[in-house]
Design an enzyme around this catalytic site. Structure first.
Site, PDB file in Angstrom:
ATOM      1  N   SER A  55      26.703   6.900 -77.019  1.00  0.00           N
ATOM      2  CA  SER A  55      26.729   8.256 -76.625  1.00  0.00           C
ATOM      3  C   SER A  55      28.044   8.422 -76.373  1.00  0.00           C
ATOM      4  O   SER A  55      28.655   7.855 -75.718  1.00  0.00           O
ATOM      5  CB  SER A  55      25.767   8.767 -75.574  1.00  0.00           C
ATOM      6  OG  SER A  55      25.920  10.109 -75.188  1.00  0.00           O
ATOM      7  N   TYR A 105      23.059   7.524 -66.955  1.00  0.00           N
ATOM      8  CA  TYR A 105      23.060   7.345 -68.348  1.00  0.00           C
ATOM      9  C   TYR A 105      24.198   7.309 -69.230  1.00  0.00           C
ATOM     10  O   TYR A 105      24.211   6.264 -69.996  1.00  0.00           O
ATOM     11  CB  TYR A 105      22.291   8.996 -68.918  1.00  0.00           C
ATOM     12  CG  TYR A 105      22.100   8.840 -70.522  1.00  0.00           C
ATOM     13  CD1 TYR A 105      21.340   8.379 -70.953  1.00  0.00           C
ATOM     14  CD2 TYR A 105      23.384   9.800 -71.270  1.00  0.00           C
ATOM     15  CE1 TYR A 105      21.299   8.525 -72.351  1.00  0.00           C
ATOM     16  CE2 TYR A 105      23.439   9.887 -72.441  1.00  0.00           C
ATOM     17  CZ  TYR A 105      22.393   9.206 -73.291  1.00  0.00           C
ATOM     18  OH  TYR A 105      22.253   9.340 -74.690  1.00  0.00           O
TER      19      TYR A 105
HETATM   20  P1  NAP Z   1      14.150  11.534 -78.506  1.00  0.00           P
HETATM   21  O1  NAP Z   1      13.930  12.515 -79.344  1.00  0.00           O
HETATM   22  O2  NAP Z   1      13.856  11.696 -76.982  1.00  0.00           O
HETATM   23  O3  NAP Z   1      13.187  10.118 -79.064  1.00  0.00           O
HETATM   24  C1  NAP Z   1      13.144   9.093 -78.267  1.00  0.00           C
HETATM   25  C2  NAP Z   1      12.305   7.838 -79.133  1.00  0.00           C
HETATM   26  O4  NAP Z   1      12.552   6.803 -78.141  1.00  0.00           O
HETATM   27  C3  NAP Z   1      10.881   8.202 -79.257  1.00  0.00           C
HETATM   28  O5  NAP Z   1      10.684   7.642 -80.485  1.00  0.00           O
HETATM   29  C4  NAP Z   1      10.217   7.572 -77.998  1.00  0.00           C
HETATM   30  O6  NAP Z   1       8.955   7.166 -78.473  1.00  0.00           O
HETATM   31  C5  NAP Z   1      11.122   6.411 -78.007  1.00  0.00           C
HETATM   32  N1  NAP Z   1      11.215   5.691 -76.617  1.00  0.00           N
HETATM   33  C6  NAP Z   1      11.476   6.415 -75.187  1.00  0.00           C
HETATM   34  N2  NAP Z   1      11.403   5.691 -74.465  1.00  0.00           N
HETATM   35  C7  NAP Z   1      11.374   4.190 -74.925  1.00  0.00           C
HETATM   36  C8  NAP Z   1      10.841   3.006 -74.582  1.00  0.00           C
HETATM   37  N3  NAP Z   1      10.870   2.850 -73.144  1.00  0.00           N
HETATM   38  N4  NAP Z   1      10.654   1.973 -75.320  1.00  0.00           N
HETATM   39  C9  NAP Z   1      10.766   2.178 -76.650  1.00  0.00           C
HETATM   40  N5  NAP Z   1      10.753   3.537 -77.205  1.00  0.00           N
HETATM   41  C10 NAP Z   1      11.081   4.548 -76.294  1.00  0.00           C
HETATM   42  O7  NAP Z   1      15.583  10.530 -78.446  1.00  0.00           O
HETATM   43  P2  NAP Z   1      16.999  10.893 -79.499  1.00  0.00           P
HETATM   44  O8  NAP Z   1      17.844  12.325 -78.955  1.00  0.00           O
HETATM   45  O9  NAP Z   1      16.245  10.804 -80.892  1.00  0.00           O
HETATM   46  O10 NAP Z   1      18.000   9.644 -78.959  1.00  0.00           O
HETATM   47  C11 NAP Z   1      17.905   8.522 -79.608  1.00  0.00           C
HETATM   48  C12 NAP Z   1      18.847   7.776 -79.084  1.00  0.00           C
HETATM   49  O11 NAP Z   1      20.324   8.360 -79.511  1.00  0.00           O
HETATM   50  C13 NAP Z   1      18.950   7.390 -77.682  1.00  0.00           C
HETATM   51  O12 NAP Z   1      19.381   6.236 -77.376  1.00  0.00           O
HETATM   52  C14 NAP Z   1      19.877   8.325 -77.056  1.00  0.00           C
HETATM   53  O13 NAP Z   1      20.314   7.960 -75.898  1.00  0.00           O
HETATM   54  C15 NAP Z   1      20.824   8.509 -78.210  1.00  0.00           C
HETATM   55  N6  NAP Z   1      21.642   9.856 -78.107  1.00  0.00           N
HETATM   56  C16 NAP Z   1      21.046  11.044 -78.298  1.00  0.00           C
HETATM   57  C17 NAP Z   1      21.961  12.228 -78.302  1.00  0.00           C
HETATM   58  C18 NAP Z   1      21.075  13.499 -78.490  1.00  0.00           C
HETATM   59  O14 NAP Z   1      21.886  14.625 -78.214  1.00  0.00           O
HETATM   60  N7  NAP Z   1      20.140  13.712 -78.762  1.00  0.00           N
HETATM   61  C19 NAP Z   1      23.249  12.000 -78.013  1.00  0.00           C
HETATM   62  C20 NAP Z   1      23.617  10.860 -77.662  1.00  0.00           C
HETATM   63  C21 NAP Z   1      23.171   9.507 -77.725  1.00  0.00           C
HETATM   64  P3  NAP Z   1       7.846   7.957 -78.209  1.00  0.00           P
HETATM   65  O15 NAP Z   1       7.665   9.015 -79.323  1.00  0.00           O
HETATM   66  O16 NAP Z   1       6.536   7.110 -78.148  1.00  0.00           O
HETATM   67  O17 NAP Z   1       7.979   8.894 -77.026  1.00  0.00           O
END
Ligand code: NAP
Length: 252
Positions: free
Chosen positions: A147, A161
């Site tokens: 991130s 985080y």
């Molecule tokens: P999201 O929409 O909250 O989706 C999270 C996903 O991870 C879901 O499929 C969830 O499964 C799964 N998950 C959550 N906790 C878990 C665990 N303990 N074990 C296995 N799976 C788990 O997240 P996102 O925004 O797509 O983020 C994905 C990645 O990108 C993360 O690593 C996040 O830190 C990174 N990121 C995101 C952003 C942003 O702005 N969105 C920015 C920078 C980095 P369920 O459906 O079963 O809950």
């Protein structure tokens, strides 16, 4: 090492929603068989599988909380039955509620590190055991989700985080060097503000849109824009890219 992605397996942790879901769909369109890891939301994971199968792709959903080693072992055993592993996307990740460090509990910090750091390293361990030429594998790719928080530190929001993603950056560089001679490339994406559910799960659903004016491109990014970068890293078009970290953040 060049490889044919067709009918080889990509494990995507947290593939049920957000960036993981978009990556699952994009990688399936490029011929990967997809293992959709999910923590709790089986309906969302099943929807991703059905969407892939509707386009004649192949996918399975496997429940895996990446904070649980036994779940990770089961995830990769399921992947073994599905085909030869070619890629791991370490996407599963969590944020915490907005807080200063002097307000954080030990349990919160431990969970953050267990999911975002230990889970990613353990998944990579299982992938290396299967893909490394040192272990008789055919090579492959590991893409880690970092991130821009790793660079910004996220003060007054979630420094824990940010620190977990700083660890992912170091891990990406080090593991990439460790397995560079074994047919495995390792890279990370540093997304900026992306329009997914993660902000709501941290108790601040409007966060990305509220902060959009501070982004040089003046908008949030989409999950698909991150997925496009991930599947490029997974492809032979990125054949000379390893130990590399790519910002996909609109300049943030
Ligand atoms: P999201 O929409 O909250 O989706 C999270 C996903 O991870 C879901 O499929 C969830 O499964 C799964 N998950 C959550 N906790 C878990 C665990 N303990 N074990 C296995 N799976 C788990 O997240 P996102 O925004 O797509 O983020 C994905 C990645 O990108 C993360 O690593 C996040 O830190 C990174 N990121 C995101 C952003 C942003 O702005 N969105 C920015 C920078 C980095 P369920 O459906 O079963 O809950």
């Amino acid at each position: 090492m060049p490889f044919d992605s067709k009918d080889r397996v990509a494990v995507i942790t947290g593939g049920s929603r957000g960036i993981g879901r978009a990556t699952a769909l994009a990688a399936a369109a490029r011929g990967f068989r997809i293992v959709v890891g999910y923590a709790a939301n089986q309906a969302a994971a099943d929807e991703v599988v059905a969407t892939i199968e509707a386009k004649n792709g192949k996918a399975i959903a496997v429940k895996c909380d990446v904070a649980e080693e036994k779940d990770i072992l089961a995830l990769f055993e399921a992947a073994d039955k599905f085909g030869a592993l070619a890629a791991l996307v370490n996407n599963a990740g969590i944020v915490g509620e907005t807080a200063r460090v002097d307000e954080m509990s030990a349990e919160r910090i431990q969970r953050m590190m267990a999911v975002n750091v230990t889970g990613s390293i353990l998944c990579a361990r299982e992938a290396v055991k299967r893909m490394s030429t040192r272990h008789g594998g055919k090579g492959g790719v590991i893409v880690n989700l970092s991130s821009v928080a790793a660079k910004l530190g996220s003060p007054n929001t979630y420094v824990d985080y940010a620190a977990s993603k700083g660890a992912i950056d170091s891990f990406t560089v080090g593991l990439g060097h460790e397995v560079a001679g074994e047919g495995i490339r390792v890279a990370a994406i540093r997304p900026g503000l992306i329009d997914t559910d993660i902000h709501g799960s941290g108790g601040d659903p409007d966060r990305a849109h509220r902060l959009a004016p501070s982004v040089p491109m003046k908008r949030v990014g989409t999950a698909e824009e991150i997925a496009n970068a991930i599947v490029w890293l997974m492809s032979d078009e990125a054949s000379y890219v390893t130990s590399a970290i790519l910002d996909v953040s609109g300049g943030r």
